[in-house]
Design a protein around this motif. Structure first.
Motif, mmCIF file in Angstrom:
data_model
loop_
_atom_site.group_PDB
_atom_site.id
_atom_site.type_symbol
_atom_site.label_atom_id
_atom_site.label_comp_id
_atom_site.label_asym_id
_atom_site.label_seq_id
_atom_site.Cartn_x
_atom_site.Cartn_y
_atom_site.Cartn_z
ATOM 1 N N ASP A 96 0.843 -1.200 0.000
ATOM 2 C CA ASP A 96 0.000 0.000 0.000
ATOM 3 C C ASP A 96 0.880 1.253 0.000
ATOM 4 O O ASP A 96 0.600 2.229 -0.718
ATOM 5 N N MET A 97 1.956 1.216 0.799
ATOM 6 C CA MET A 97 2.876 2.347 0.880
ATOM 7 C C MET A 97 3.604 2.545 -0.451
ATOM 8 O O MET A 97 3.758 3.673 -0.937
ATOM 9 N N ILE A 98 4.028 1.440 -1.052
ATOM 10 C CA ILE A 98 4.746 1.517 -2.327
ATOM 11 C C ILE A 98 3.835 2.078 -3.423
ATOM 12 O O ILE A 98 4.251 2.916 -4.229
ATOM 13 N N ARG A 99 2.585 1.612 -3.482
ATOM 14 C CA ARG A 99 1.647 2.147 -4.473
ATOM 15 C C ARG A 99 1.456 3.649 -4.295
ATOM 16 O O ARG A 99 1.387 4.404 -5.267
ATOM 17 N N ALA A 100 1.353 4.076 -3.035
ATOM 18 C CA ALA A 100 1.176 5.502 -2.764
ATOM 19 C C ALA A 100 2.414 6.287 -3.181
ATOM 20 O O ALA A 100 2.307 7.384 -3.755
ATOM 21 N N ASP A 101 3.596 5.735 -2.920
ATOM 22 C CA ASP A 101 4.834 6.406 -3.320
ATOM 23 C C ASP A 101 4.920 6.523 -4.845
ATOM 24 O O ASP A 101 5.278 7.571 -5.391
ATOM 25 N N LEU A 102 4.598 5.430 -5.534
ATOM 26 C CA LEU A 102 4.660 5.452 -6.998
ATOM 27 C C LEU A 102 3.634 6.420 -7.581
ATOM 28 O O LEU A 102 3.881 7.062 -8.606
ATOM 29 N N GLY B 83 3.138 9.551 -10.579
ATOM 30 C CA GLY B 83 2.187 9.296 -11.652
ATOM 31 C C GLY B 83 2.285 7.894 -12.202
ATOM 32 O O GLY B 83 1.887 7.633 -13.340
ATOM 33 N N ILE B 84 2.794 6.952 -11.393
ATOM 34 C CA ILE B 84 3.007 5.576 -11.852
ATOM 35 C C ILE B 84 1.947 4.654 -11.257
ATOM 36 O O ILE B 84 1.737 4.635 -10.044
ATOM 37 N N LYS B 85 1.316 3.888 -12.140
ATOM 38 C CA LYS B 85 0.308 2.935 -11.709
ATOM 39 C C LYS B 85 0.473 1.658 -12.524
ATOM 40 O O LYS B 85 0.434 1.694 -13.750
ATOM 41 N N HIS B 86 0.672 0.540 -11.836
ATOM 42 C CA HIS B 86 0.840 -0.740 -12.518
ATOM 43 C C HIS B 86 -0.509 -1.395 -12.781
ATOM 44 O O HIS B 86 -1.479 -1.178 -12.052
ATOM 45 N N ASP B 87 -0.540 -2.229 -13.823
ATOM 46 C CA ASP B 87 -1.758 -2.973 -14.157
ATOM 47 C C ASP B 87 -1.842 -4.277 -13.385
ATOM 48 O O ASP B 87 -2.924 -4.746 -13.055
ATOM 49 N N VAL B 88 -0.676 -4.879 -13.136
ATOM 50 C CA VAL B 88 -0.629 -6.214 -12.537
ATOM 51 C C VAL B 88 0.416 -6.239 -11.431
ATOM 52 O O VAL B 88 1.525 -5.720 -11.600
ATOM 53 N N PHE B 89 0.061 -6.838 -10.286
ATOM 54 C CA PHE B 89 1.003 -7.117 -9.209
ATOM 55 C C PHE B 89 1.038 -8.635 -9.043
ATOM 56 O O PHE B 89 0.051 -9.246 -8.624
ATOM 57 N N VAL C 57 5.423 13.648 -18.253
ATOM 58 C CA VAL C 57 5.694 14.963 -17.665
ATOM 59 C C VAL C 57 4.679 15.965 -18.210
ATOM 60 O O VAL C 57 4.444 16.021 -19.420
ATOM 61 N N THR C 58 4.086 16.761 -17.329
ATOM 62 C CA THR C 58 3.136 17.792 -17.735
ATOM 63 C C THR C 58 3.891 19.063 -18.110
ATOM 64 O O THR C 58 4.750 19.523 -17.351
#
Length: 585
Positions: free
Chosen positions: A252-258, A262-268, A579-580
């Motif tokens: 949960d912490m790693i997902r929040a850090d990523l 702006g990083i979101k994985h499809d599969v864990f 990057v925006t």
């Protein structure tokens, strides 16, 4: 309602078509045999810009299979290409390369193409919808993300964006290493914080455990859920439970850090679940059936043997058959899986839903690349369709502040967290900076330099170019001017040089996607920004070269239209990198 005219293809794509048509004409006339392999024909910028705008190797690569000499074929090809209205001249260079100079009208048309394609300028269908699995980050779930993970995370995510822009489907995957000794250490560390949350004075965190403050809330949550049930219980009663709970909290912490990047994985994918499902056993059985795994002894270590060394029979994968320097064990002497043994089953699992695989690893894993590539070649060849597999190695990042190494973080215990860095300098700065060097090159991340308003800071220089364009358009609107394509024919050579550079984006997207190198886009943006700033500076000395020429509305409209399209190309490139683009600085 009249149909809209089709949007012209980007200029390099269009000329690849023109060269193909010229070759067709030579085939039709009998000057060239039919059926030649043309996939090796390229249309690129000449190595030396003074030689022209575009170059093709068509005569060089087709002459031999056509049974002719390159210059003779080039002469015939030049005659066809010079019939094109966009071509001012076509010349033969060296043994048979063809350099072309294009008309100003051709580059004006490219400005219109950028405008028409807008956010899709540079997008390609090259990937054909094939699926690429990109696995990146995959940090052990034992704490928050740190800057050692950051560079690989950004490179992997930018690569995923690039591949999608080039026409691939992408699966973004994170492999959770939750079956090794480190997560057992995590569970024991969480138990200390659990006892602390119950009121026990645990003193200094024992050596060998994770000391970071990030485990304090984990301990509190465990205390709230279980009370004092496991405070004095033997480890055998709580270790497995605490491992699962602690890993879940860390993920949960790693997902929040990523997410901060702006990083979101499809599969864990869970290593523990992979092993529990028997996938490595299935892989071993199949490999044995193919004589790719056998029981044997490892080679003795080179040099003087350790006193406790003795030969042990282990299941070995025949990685030498695939170019490795020795066969590799898939199990340890105690019967548990080696990282390699679990990894080969994991990669086979990934390959079931992808046409190609890419792993982003830290450079410290370089020694395992050859064996895992050998395993994947074997496993994916199982169904007769071996999947292309690449490993991209990423060097560590040295954190500095004004040239001095940055001290460690209290929150983590022994490293600076990704969250701390993003909070200080921002997501856009972190992401772009991570792509300003080739991933295999060492990188310094100096907190002072990455936010410096200087042309020596590529992050600032690219963003400033886009902000300048936005500022110019706002100023022009205030003076009653607007972008207008009507006067584009008034643009001169200096303005069109910007277009020539911007026009590289579509071909760079394809080349970078094939090479799996998103940093090429960052380098391109740096070059385009530098060219824009250079033109801007000309206007400081020559008012007639400014974007807003008050007494010439038609020219002003054309230059504003040009600036608007350069801004679009900058935004498109930055978007590929995640990057925006900023509108003011």
């Amino acid at each position: 309602m009249s149909e809209q005219a089709p949007v012209a293809a980007p200029i390099f794509t269009a000329f690849a078509g023109h060269v193909a048509a010229a070759l067709d004409a030579l085939v039709a006339s009998g000057a060239l045999p039919d059926g030649l392999k043309r996939s090796v024909v390229t249309v690129e910028p000449p190595r030396d810009a003074s030689h022209g705008d575009l170059a093709t190797n068509a005569a060089m690569v087709l002459a031999k299979p056509a049974g002719t000499n390159p210059r003779a074929l080039a002469t015939a090809l030049v005659a066809e290409l010079e019939k094109l209205p966009q071509v001012e001249s076509a010349e033969i260079a060296g043994p048979g390369f063809i350099n072309m100079r294009l008309s100003a009208a051709a580059w004006v048309e490219e400005i219109r193409t950028i405008a028409a394609k807008a956010v899709d300028y540079g997008r390609s269908a090259m990937g054909g919808g094939s699926t690429v699995n990109v696995e990146y980050v995959s940090a052990n779930p034992t704490g928050p993300m740190h800057m050692g993970h950051c560079r690989g995370a950004v490179v992997g995510d930018a690569l995923a964006q690039l591949l999608e822009f080039a026409g691939h489907k992408v699966i973004r995957e994170y492999y959770v290493n939750d079956a090794g000794a480190q997560v057992q250490v995590l569970a024991r560390s969480a138990h200390v914080r659990y006892r602390e949350a119950l009121g026990e004075d645990v003193g200094e965190i024992p050596s060998g455990l994770y000391p970071g403050d990030y485990l304090i809330p984990v301990g509190k949550a465990l205390a709230q859920e279980f009370g004092d049930r496991f405070a004095t219980a033997p480890e055998s009663e709580w270790l497995a439970i605490f491992r699962v709970k602690a890993v879940a909290a860390m993920m949960d912490m790693i997902r929040a850090d990523l997410a901060l990047l702006g990083i979101k994985h499809d599969v864990f994918s869970s290593e523990a679940e992979l092993q529990a499902s028997g996938k490595p056993d299935e892989a071993e059985a199949w490999l044995r059936s193919q004589d790719l795994v056998y029981d044997g002894q490892l080679e003795a270590p080179k040099g003087k043997l350790p006193d406790d060394w003795e030969p042990v029979e282990l299941p070995l994968f025949r990685s030498t058959k695939f170019g490795d320097d020795q066969d590799r064990p898939i199990k340890k002497s105690d019967g548990t899986w080696t990282y390699f043994g679990a990894d080969l089953a994991y990669h086979y699992q990934k390959a079931q839903s992808a046409d190609a695989l890419v792993d982003i690893w830290g450079a410290d894993h370089a020694g395992t690349v050859k064996r895992i590539k050998a395993a994947v070649a074997a496993m994916t060849g199982r169904d007769g369709a071996e999947r292309p597999f690449e490993v991209k190695l990423v060097q560590m990042v040295a954190l500095l502040r004004n040239g001095e190494p940055v001290k460690m973080s209290k929150r983590s215990g022994n490293f600076v967290t990704l969250a701390e860095v993003v909070e200080e300098v921002g997501k856009e700065v972190v992401r772009f900076t991570m792509l300003t060097r080739k991933p295999e090159a060492q990188m310094d991340f100096d907190f002072a330099k990455v936010v410096e308003a200087s042309k020596d800071n590529p992050v600032f220089y690219v963003q400033y170019a886009h902000a300048r364009i936005c500022s110019t358009l706002r100023k022009a609107a205030g003076e009653g001017f607007a972008p207008d394509a009507a006067g584009l024919d008034l643009l001169g050579a200096e303005e069109l040089e910007l277009v020539k550079l911007a026009a590289h984006l579509p071909r760079l997207v394809e080349a970078a996607a094939v090479a799996r190198e998103p940093h090429r886009i960052a380098f391109f943006l740096g070059d385009l920004a530098a060219a824009f700033h250079s033109y801007w500076n000309v206007g400081n000395d020559r008012p007639d070269k400014r974007f807003i020429v008050s007494d010439n509305g038609t020219l002003t409209g054309a230059r504003l239209f040009l600036a608007q399209q350069i801004g679009q190309v900058l935004r498109n490139g930055l978007a590929i990198l995640g990057v925006t683009a900023v509108e003011e600085m």
